[in-house]
Design an enzyme around this catalytic site. Sequence first.
Site, PDB file in Angstrom:
ATOM      1  N   GLU A   1      81.143 -27.117  55.170  1.00  0.00           N
ATOM      2  CA  GLU A   1      82.436 -26.736  54.607  1.00  0.00           C
ATOM      3  C   GLU A   1      83.450 -26.515  55.721  1.00  0.00           C
ATOM      4  O   GLU A   1      83.118 -25.984  56.784  1.00  0.00           O
ATOM      5  CB  GLU A   1      82.342 -25.420  53.811  1.00  0.00           C
ATOM      6  CG  GLU A   1      81.303 -25.414  52.724  1.00  0.00           C
ATOM      7  CD  GLU A   1      81.814 -25.908  51.388  1.00  0.00           C
ATOM      8  OE1 GLU A   1      83.028 -26.157  51.263  1.00  0.00           O
ATOM      9  OE2 GLU A   1      80.980 -26.028  50.469  1.00  0.00           O
ATOM     10  N   THR A   2      84.685 -26.906  55.433  1.00  0.00           N
ATOM     11  CA  THR A   2      85.832 -26.528  56.257  1.00  0.00           C
ATOM     12  C   THR A   2      86.763 -25.691  55.401  1.00  0.00           C
ATOM     13  O   THR A   2      87.112 -26.085  54.288  1.00  0.00           O
ATOM     14  CB  THR A   2      86.580 -27.760  56.799  1.00  0.00           C
ATOM     15  OG1 THR A   2      85.711 -28.509  57.669  1.00  0.00           O
ATOM     16  CG2 THR A   2      87.816 -27.347  57.588  1.00  0.00           C
TER      17      THR A   2
END
Length: 262
Positions: A46-47
């Site tokens: 995830e970013t």
Amino acid sequence: MKLKLYQIDAFTDEIFRGNPACVVPLKNWLPDETLLKIARENAVAETAFFIDNGNTIHLRWFTPEIEMDLCGHATLATAHCLATILDYKSNRIIFDTKSGALTVEVKDGMYYMDFPSRMPETATLPDIITRALTIQPKEVFKSRDYVLVYDSEEDIKNIKIERSIFDLINLDPGGVIVTAAGTDSDFVSRYFTSQSSILEDPVTGSAHCSLIPFWSERLGKDKLFARQISERGGQLYCENKSERVIVAGKAKTYSVGHFWIE
């Protein structure tokens, strides 16, 4: 355009453990297509992208494939970034997200995330998932994710996924949790996502929105200690609070840098 980038390992107090997330502060929102490209380039589960609006922080989460409705480890990573790097002035951080207002309390190096409770209900497992598992569950439940309950922690450690079969099903935006009572924790889990660049998520905070109420009811206790026993591993300190759950953990900064987009 030059942007800052922080990579943080969440649900651990050691680098190279827990779940890595990238955190990108923004002044204004970039096009969704650009955010997705950045997430793909970062190549972690995830970013998190955020904009500080003063009283609240607008937070969004992207995998390399899609925008998520909720992500625990990237929320923890963002709180850690704000508290330890960006000199955020309050120990109470309010995130404005797709899952509503999420509050994180920062205390003694721990991040206490107030998340929605998602009690899973009895379900039938799709045949594709059954065929993809090397060990079959004893019980099947579902909320956003399938929750597969096993007899022992050893079962959870030994489960393998046949990806060529597993990827035939689209669980967007959910996944498959496998879980059992723990030997040195209240419960353990692993988490798998079909049709994604990362099959097994190292530590999945949002999965505990279902695991906490489930194990709280089954074990008859509201405060629980959990381990996600992926290769990297992680520790989660949990509390069941009726309609909400507290998912808490530590974090370590791995890198601080910049990147450029046209």
